[in-house]
Design a protein around this motif. Sequence first.
Motif, mmCIF file in Angstrom:
data_model
loop_
_atom_site.group_PDB
_atom_site.id
_atom_site.type_symbol
_atom_site.label_atom_id
_atom_site.label_comp_id
_atom_site.label_asym_id
_atom_site.label_seq_id
_atom_site.Cartn_x
_atom_site.Cartn_y
_atom_site.Cartn_z
ATOM 1 N N ARG A 1 0.820 -1.210 0.000
ATOM 2 C CA ARG A 1 0.000 0.000 0.000
ATOM 3 C C ARG A 1 0.853 1.260 0.000
ATOM 4 O O ARG A 1 0.390 2.322 -0.416
ATOM 5 N N SER A 2 2.130 1.149 0.447
ATOM 6 C CA SER A 2 2.971 2.345 0.534
ATOM 7 C C SER A 2 3.216 2.984 -0.825
ATOM 8 O O SER A 2 3.516 4.175 -0.920
ATOM 9 N N LYS A 3 3.079 2.199 -1.885
ATOM 10 C CA LYS A 3 3.339 2.790 -3.209
ATOM 11 C C LYS A 3 2.289 3.840 -3.567
ATOM 12 O O LYS A 3 2.534 4.699 -4.415
ATOM 13 N N ALA A 4 1.121 3.784 -2.891
ATOM 14 C CA ALA A 4 0.108 4.806 -3.139
ATOM 15 C C ALA A 4 0.606 6.176 -2.686
ATOM 16 O O ALA A 4 0.144 7.211 -3.167
ATOM 17 N N TRP A 5 1.545 6.186 -1.753
ATOM 18 C CA TRP A 5 2.127 7.446 -1.279
ATOM 19 C C TRP A 5 3.399 7.784 -2.064
ATOM 20 O O TRP A 5 3.560 8.901 -2.536
ATOM 21 N N PHE A 6 4.301 6.785 -2.128
ATOM 22 C CA PHE A 6 5.642 7.076 -2.624
ATOM 23 C C PHE A 6 5.827 6.796 -4.117
ATOM 24 O O PHE A 6 6.850 7.177 -4.692
ATOM 25 N N HIS B 1 4.893 13.643 -0.712
ATOM 26 C CA HIS B 1 5.127 12.511 0.207
ATOM 27 C C HIS B 1 6.610 12.201 0.348
ATOM 28 O O HIS B 1 7.093 11.914 1.446
ATOM 29 N N ASN C 1 -1.199 5.976 7.427
ATOM 30 C CA ASN C 1 0.177 6.183 6.979
ATOM 31 C C ASN C 1 0.647 5.112 5.992
ATOM 32 O O ASN C 1 0.068 4.033 5.907
ATOM 33 N N PRO C 2 1.723 5.420 5.262
ATOM 34 C CA PRO C 2 2.214 4.481 4.247
ATOM 35 C C PRO C 2 2.995 3.322 4.843
ATOM 36 O O PRO C 2 4.219 3.339 4.896
ATOM 37 N N ASP D 1 3.389 -1.034 4.998
ATOM 38 C CA ASP D 1 3.041 -2.334 4.414
ATOM 39 C C ASP D 1 3.061 -3.438 5.470
ATOM 40 O O ASP D 1 2.489 -4.502 5.276
ATOM 41 N N VAL E 1 -6.244 2.169 1.545
ATOM 42 C CA VAL E 1 -5.540 3.454 1.458
ATOM 43 C C VAL E 1 -6.577 4.585 1.471
ATOM 44 O O VAL E 1 -7.451 4.639 0.605
ATOM 45 N N GLU F 1 -6.526 10.985 -0.666
ATOM 46 C CA GLU F 1 -5.373 11.900 -0.568
ATOM 47 C C GLU F 1 -5.688 13.061 0.372
ATOM 48 O O GLU F 1 -6.838 13.488 0.495
#
Length: 582
Positions: A17-22, A32, A121-122, A124, A577, A580
């Motif tokens: 899921r962190s790729k939605a931020w980074f 981000h 938060n980002p 996983d 997620v 935004e």
Amino acid sequence: MADGNGSNRNNDNKPGRSKAWFGPMDRDGFVHRSWMRNQGHPTHVFDGRPVIGICNTWSELTPCNGHFRELAEHVKRGVYEMGGFPVEFPVMSLGETLMRPTTMLFRNLASMDVEESIRANPMDGVVLLTGCDKTTPSLLMGAASCGLPTIVCSGGPMLNGKFRDRDIGSGTSVWEFSEDVRGGKMTLADFMDAEAGMSRSAGHCMTMGTASTMASMVEALGMGLPSNAAIPAADSRRKVVARMVGQRIVDMVKENLTIDKILTKEAFENAIMVNGAIGGSTNAVVHLMAIAGRLGVELTLDDWDRLGRDMPCLVNLMPSGKYLMEDFFYAGGLPAVIKEIGDHLHKDALTVNGQSIWENSKDAVCYDRDVIFEKEKPFKDSGGIVVLRGNLAPTGAILKPSAATEELLQHRGRAIVFEDIDHFKEKVNDPDLDVNPDDVLVLKNCGPKGYPGFPEVGNLELPPKILAQGITDMVRISDARMSGTAYGTVVLHTSPEAAAGGTLALVRDGDMIELDVAGRGLHLEVSDEELERRRAEWSPPTGPIDRGYYKLYTDHVLQADTGADLDFLVGNSGAPVPRESH
Ligand code: FES
């Protein structure tokens, strides 16, 4: 780029899921990444590698967790070694010795902090750093409601306390010394010496109180690495565990080994049996049921009675025994206990290292049979929890027989009633108090809604006029909890509690009460008609604060028999997620 890695790579093809931020190469992705870079992170940490949240309960007001900033650094080393990106974040920390009116009031609040911090938060995967009593259940509850790959790293117990030539234990020895000072058997100077020597290293209480019980539950549930529970905080091997935890969580993310795959009904049943084998704290009952409630696992009080009934206590640790957690570690720790009772357990239950609980423990060795006993020759015949029901506890109350006096397990006596804890404190030392050793002390309004917060006051001190007769135990009944370091013939968690209108609220001085542990009964010998008459006269107590979290808590807390969670926190939402932020 200053770090020589060129531009960010889009990582859409990588899980997490962190790729939605980074991941996005746009305005939002810029925001981000850019602000994170102010901490010195190079480009490659944003390439889609697993982002591991390290949920830290460090606080100088939670001395049991005071070493957690250093511990987190060892977790980070492990995460980096396996190619992950660790991000440490603080959550509300619950320090048992300082917080008033009781940390239990805030367990559910802390769990909300954990849940929302993870989801917002980002991350996983998550590492939970837990130690002092409530920091373990609150973090597990919050993480369970999110459902990410999760692993626990306990902070470890303190080294054995020392006073002169003897070992002393957190809690248990304090109560003993305090009585000795009151009785003129110990000087105040010696008392102060003991104070300095009891808590002589980093770590949580080193008796088998609630913190050590919950660390053992973590291991028995499969949420911690083998030996997680017993390694002292000051032992360098605790840092090794932290590092291994950091390594393992990265693989757990890659394997999508989520928390719900480990915390199954079988895992909870294993934990209940292990709790019996270690003679664990009664507090494990409400904590495990609250965690199970977040996952939709059906766990009831009857499971505790059914599974703990025949489980012998194998561990000779304070408060019911002689030794301390440091000794327990040297003797083989929890894997040696699990091996002893292996035939009772669900051997295939999965644990965080990808192996079953049996694979982790089948080769464990016990190095000291005076600390960890054999199942065939146990330390005590029963370490489990008994569930009582009757008109005084329609939905249940609990008692720990191994901490009780055998002769009092079948008992009928006259009620001596204390309306709340203040009334008890005011009345208990009264030389004119009409009380006999066969009476039953009844304390009301100390349950979840009552105190509020469900404090550990159920092991009421005996009246001085009883102690003067050399009597050390009486039947005591309340809707409160009891410290994991305490003992006695104490009926706890009576549900529904007095403040919620339970029968307990209607007990009056002189009523007869029957405790029948063999028959699992708890009966108030008052007719239904009389109880209805009293109920019509009853009104609920008012709390000290009627706003903010206190109000949220008292309006929504559930009863002890289901784990005392807030009604709207039961269940889980996963970790989708969120939209935004800008
Ligand atoms: Fe923190 Fe006992 S006070 S574990």
